[in-house]
Write a protein that holds these residues in place. Sequence first.
Motif, PDB file in Angstrom:
ATOM      1  N   TYR A   1      35.354  43.888  39.703  1.00  0.00           N
ATOM      2  CA  TYR A   1      35.793  42.690  40.657  1.00  0.00           C
ATOM      3  C   TYR A   1      35.235  42.748  41.963  1.00  0.00           C
ATOM      4  O   TYR A   1      34.988  44.152  42.491  1.00  0.00           O
ATOM      5  CB  TYR A   1      37.314  42.940  40.710  1.00  0.00           C
ATOM      6  CG  TYR A   1      38.122  41.751  41.791  1.00  0.00           C
ATOM      7  CD1 TYR A   1      38.085  40.391  41.308  1.00  0.00           C
ATOM      8  CD2 TYR A   1      38.349  42.166  42.888  1.00  0.00           C
ATOM      9  CE1 TYR A   1      38.572  39.405  41.888  1.00  0.00           C
ATOM     10  CE2 TYR A   1      39.064  41.002  43.836  1.00  0.00           C
ATOM     11  CZ  TYR A   1      39.142  39.719  43.199  1.00  0.00           C
ATOM     12  OH  TYR A   1      39.689  38.943  44.102  1.00  0.00           O
ATOM     13  N   ALA A   2      34.589  41.833  42.362  1.00  0.00           N
ATOM     14  CA  ALA A   2      33.928  41.944  43.726  1.00  0.00           C
ATOM     15  C   ALA A   2      34.473  40.886  44.730  1.00  0.00           C
ATOM     16  O   ALA A   2      34.739  39.677  44.172  1.00  0.00           O
ATOM     17  CB  ALA A   2      32.468  41.508  43.585  1.00  0.00           C
ATOM     18  N   GLU A   3      34.596  41.252  45.999  1.00  0.00           N
ATOM     19  CA  GLU A   3      34.996  40.392  46.924  1.00  0.00           C
ATOM     20  C   GLU A   3      33.900  40.660  48.034  1.00  0.00           C
ATOM     21  O   GLU A   3      33.218  41.491  48.671  1.00  0.00           O
ATOM     22  CB  GLU A   3      36.146  41.018  47.732  1.00  0.00           C
ATOM     23  CG  GLU A   3      37.399  40.947  46.878  1.00  0.00           C
ATOM     24  CD  GLU A   3      38.546  41.615  47.425  1.00  0.00           C
ATOM     25  OE1 GLU A   3      39.866  41.342  47.180  1.00  0.00           O
ATOM     26  OE2 GLU A   3      38.448  42.220  48.614  1.00  0.00           O
ATOM     27  N   LEU A   4      33.454  39.390  48.358  1.00  0.00           N
ATOM     28  CA  LEU A   4      32.335  39.058  49.579  1.00  0.00           C
ATOM     29  C   LEU A   4      33.073  38.310  50.788  1.00  0.00           C
ATOM     30  O   LEU A   4      33.815  37.490  50.574  1.00  0.00           O
ATOM     31  CB  LEU A   4      31.262  38.088  49.075  1.00  0.00           C
ATOM     32  CG  LEU A   4      30.546  37.469  49.882  1.00  0.00           C
ATOM     33  CD1 LEU A   4      29.559  38.795  50.468  1.00  0.00           C
ATOM     34  CD2 LEU A   4      29.718  36.359  49.389  1.00  0.00           C
ATOM     35  N   PHE A   5      32.763  39.134  51.932  1.00  0.00           N
ATOM     36  CA  PHE A   5      33.788  38.809  53.012  1.00  0.00           C
ATOM     37  C   PHE A   5      32.582  38.465  54.323  1.00  0.00           C
ATOM     38  O   PHE A   5      31.873  39.503  54.540  1.00  0.00           O
ATOM     39  CB  PHE A   5      34.594  39.870  53.512  1.00  0.00           C
ATOM     40  CG  PHE A   5      35.534  39.554  54.649  1.00  0.00           C
ATOM     41  CD1 PHE A   5      36.459  38.413  54.735  1.00  0.00           C
ATOM     42  CD2 PHE A   5      35.542  40.351  55.768  1.00  0.00           C
ATOM     43  CE1 PHE A   5      37.261  38.154  55.832  1.00  0.00           C
ATOM     44  CE2 PHE A   5      36.204  39.887  57.011  1.00  0.00           C
ATOM     45  CZ  PHE A   5      37.032  38.843  56.996  1.00  0.00           C
ATOM     46  N   ASP A   6      32.590  37.554  54.880  1.00  0.00           N
ATOM     47  CA  ASP A   6      31.735  37.058  55.808  1.00  0.00           C
ATOM     48  C   ASP A   6      32.330  37.073  57.562  1.00  0.00           C
ATOM     49  O   ASP A   6      31.899  36.676  58.471  1.00  0.00           O
ATOM     50  CB  ASP A   6      31.388  35.661  55.684  1.00  0.00           C
ATOM     51  CG  ASP A   6      32.080  34.540  56.000  1.00  0.00           C
ATOM     52  OD1 ASP A   6      33.552  34.884  56.113  1.00  0.00           O
ATOM     53  OD2 ASP A   6      31.801  33.453  55.976  1.00  0.00           O
ATOM     54  N   GLY A   7      33.493  37.773  57.480  1.00  0.00           N
ATOM     55  CA  GLY A   7      34.205  37.884  58.664  1.00  0.00           C
ATOM     56  C   GLY A   7      35.605  36.721  58.810  1.00  0.00           C
ATOM     57  O   GLY A   7      36.350  37.162  59.669  1.00  0.00           O
ATOM     58  N   SER A   8      35.675  35.825  58.153  1.00  0.00           N
ATOM     59  CA  SER A   8      36.702  34.874  58.155  1.00  0.00           C
ATOM     60  C   SER A   8      37.089  34.341  56.806  1.00  0.00           C
ATOM     61  O   SER A   8      38.313  34.213  56.558  1.00  0.00           O
ATOM     62  CB  SER A   8      36.088  33.694  59.041  1.00  0.00           C
ATOM     63  OG  SER A   8      35.119  33.134  58.345  1.00  0.00           O
TER      64      SER A   8
ATOM     65  N   THR B   1      36.904  34.798  52.406  1.00  0.00           N
ATOM     66  CA  THR B   1      36.573  35.858  51.271  1.00  0.00           C
ATOM     67  C   THR B   1      36.549  34.968  50.035  1.00  0.00           C
ATOM     68  O   THR B   1      37.020  33.918  49.525  1.00  0.00           O
ATOM     69  CB  THR B   1      37.693  36.804  51.022  1.00  0.00           C
ATOM     70  OG1 THR B   1      38.070  37.615  52.058  1.00  0.00           O
ATOM     71  CG2 THR B   1      37.533  37.598  49.842  1.00  0.00           C
ATOM     72  N   VAL B   2      35.130  35.254  49.289  1.00  0.00           N
ATOM     73  CA  VAL B   2      35.090  34.891  47.804  1.00  0.00           C
ATOM     74  C   VAL B   2      34.958  35.970  46.934  1.00  0.00           C
ATOM     75  O   VAL B   2      34.585  36.947  47.177  1.00  0.00           O
ATOM     76  CB  VAL B   2      33.806  33.887  48.058  1.00  0.00           C
ATOM     77  CG1 VAL B   2      33.827  32.544  48.601  1.00  0.00           C
ATOM     78  CG2 VAL B   2      32.568  34.753  48.338  1.00  0.00           C
ATOM     79  N   THR B   3      35.284  35.660  45.775  1.00  0.00           N
ATOM     80  CA  THR B   3      35.541  36.706  44.691  1.00  0.00           C
ATOM     81  C   THR B   3      35.002  36.425  43.436  1.00  0.00           C
ATOM     82  O   THR B   3      34.841  35.098  43.048  1.00  0.00           O
ATOM     83  CB  THR B   3      36.957  37.191  44.532  1.00  0.00           C
ATOM     84  OG1 THR B   3      37.663  36.020  43.950  1.00  0.00           O
ATOM     85  CG2 THR B   3      37.668  37.407  45.763  1.00  0.00           C
ATOM     86  N   ASP B   4      34.942  37.302  42.446  1.00  0.00           N
ATOM     87  CA  ASP B   4      34.293  37.337  41.074  1.00  0.00           C
ATOM     88  C   ASP B   4      34.721  38.126  40.297  1.00  0.00           C
ATOM     89  O   ASP B   4      34.384  39.548  40.868  1.00  0.00           O
ATOM     90  CB  ASP B   4      33.018  37.002  40.916  1.00  0.00           C
ATOM     91  CG  ASP B   4      32.625  36.278  39.630  1.00  0.00           C
ATOM     92  OD1 ASP B   4      33.181  35.602  39.220  1.00  0.00           O
ATOM     93  OD2 ASP B   4      31.674  37.019  38.991  1.00  0.00           O
ATOM     94  N   TYR B   5      35.238  38.057  38.858  1.00  0.00           N
ATOM     95  CA  TYR B   5      35.426  39.263  37.921  1.00  0.00           C
ATOM     96  C   TYR B   5      33.941  39.109  37.207  1.00  0.00           C
ATOM     97  O   TYR B   5      33.368  38.039  37.118  1.00  0.00           O
ATOM     98  CB  TYR B   5      36.610  38.906  37.164  1.00  0.00           C
ATOM     99  CG  TYR B   5      37.747  39.489  37.550  1.00  0.00           C
ATOM    100  CD1 TYR B   5      38.055  40.931  37.323  1.00  0.00           C
ATOM    101  CD2 TYR B   5      38.640  38.864  38.243  1.00  0.00           C
ATOM    102  CE1 TYR B   5      39.097  41.509  37.572  1.00  0.00           C
ATOM    103  CE2 TYR B   5      39.854  39.362  38.679  1.00  0.00           C
ATOM    104  CZ  TYR B   5      40.252  40.779  38.472  1.00  0.00           C
ATOM    105  OH  TYR B   5      41.239  41.525  38.652  1.00  0.00           O
ATOM    106  N   SER B   6      33.746  40.092  36.767  1.00  0.00           N
ATOM    107  CA  SER B   6      32.656  40.461  35.370  1.00  0.00           C
ATOM    108  C   SER B   6      33.006  39.581  34.281  1.00  0.00           C
ATOM    109  O   SER B   6      34.192  39.665  34.137  1.00  0.00           O
ATOM    110  CB  SER B   6      32.171  41.865  35.183  1.00  0.00           C
ATOM    111  OG  SER B   6      33.523  42.681  34.614  1.00  0.00           O
ATOM    112  N   ASP B   7      32.102  38.840  33.511  1.00  0.00           N
ATOM    113  CA  ASP B   7      32.228  38.306  32.244  1.00  0.00           C
ATOM    114  C   ASP B   7      32.777  39.096  31.232  1.00  0.00           C
ATOM    115  O   ASP B   7      33.727  38.874  30.423  1.00  0.00           O
ATOM    116  CB  ASP B   7      31.321  37.219  32.072  1.00  0.00           C
ATOM    117  CG  ASP B   7      31.161  36.256  32.932  1.00  0.00           C
ATOM    118  OD1 ASP B   7      31.991  35.794  33.481  1.00  0.00           O
ATOM    119  OD2 ASP B   7      29.983  35.705  33.105  1.00  0.00           O
TER     120      ASP B   7
END
Length: 385
Positions: free
Chosen positions: A257-264, A266-272
């Motif tokens: 599981y990955a979380e991307l955060f730009d300061g305000s 958050t977008v996320t994704d699980y591996s397939d």
Amino acid sequence: YTIEWTSDAPDSLELNLYYAADTVGTTADPVALGVPNSGSYEWDCSLTPEGDWYIYGALVGVDDPTDWSAGQLSIIHVPYTMEVTAPPAGGASADSSYTIEWTATGGASAVVDLFYDDDDDPAEMTEIVSGLSNTGSYEWNTLSVSEGDWYVYALIHPSADGARSAGDYSDGTLSVTHASYYILVTRPPAGGGAFADSTYKLQWAASAPGGSTVDLYYDTDTNPGSGLVSIVSDLTWDDFNYTWRCSAVVEGEYYVYAELFDGSTTVTDYSDSTLIIDHDPLFLWISKPGPGGATADTTYTIAWVSKGPKYRVIDLYYDTDTNPDNGIELIAEDVASTEPTSDYKWGCVAIPEGSYYIFGVLWDSVAGGDSTSHYSEGLLTIDHI
């Protein structure tokens, strides 16, 4: 291939079978020695060189009971074919990732190379990846690919040098356009997942403003509300990969599981697919002699397939049955087995005539005590001509 013959000799007599390129002034190689005179023999010719071969039969213990086949047997091992099925004829679109798909046939050592191209002329292409196993799909990280319409070209060929190969262009193009903010876990790959013992390289595709960070987790399911375990935090978003040292992680099957955060935001994704962590990956398969058996006089090359720690070694034995508790005789010990495929040339001139299974014991020479074993499926007949 089923060799067939007719004979008026008693069924109790044995037959020797050979193959050769012609019927005059040539040396014939054995197919099988001492087979029953039953009128047919199922020949495992998977390891026989490709070519056009005559078959020669000789009854044992009878004057001049021989014959050549009137025709030749053409041995052609698995042909190489390739068809790219995605992108399809109608085309497709992608932002950061696209799963290329193909159907192909090839030998056990076949690998697949992938390319993209602005036309269907292979004179000038850009490589995507080379040396893939023939799984039929590959998740392509298109983040660094320029926006445009691209054909995909796939080539299947032997892993070693060889003339045989097959290639194909996709019928349609992949239209690549890039969004501004996203993350997509691309490794473990879709369509099969992956295995790891002590380390594994995680990968993702993403687009984000400068200064954004990525946090990585592993999870037994795809519910981020519970069960997430942290792998690493505050990675630079455009590193696009992280080598996870997972030797202390409990064996099991995990999503990433990955979380991307730009300061305000958050977008996320699980591996397939999942990553299977297995801390006992030793594997051994004695591949030669194969199921159809083999014959030797003074030397024979034993072959095997293995996986496991880098410094693994193998002990080799011969045996009249498949019970390792009694009767095994040592051939060699502590033979290096660091490659996926290995072999050992056995000098068997002093071994009594007979039919023997080959038995291997694979060891982790560093860990000590961790081992696995395997018997050959076929028998090696030692016949001192």
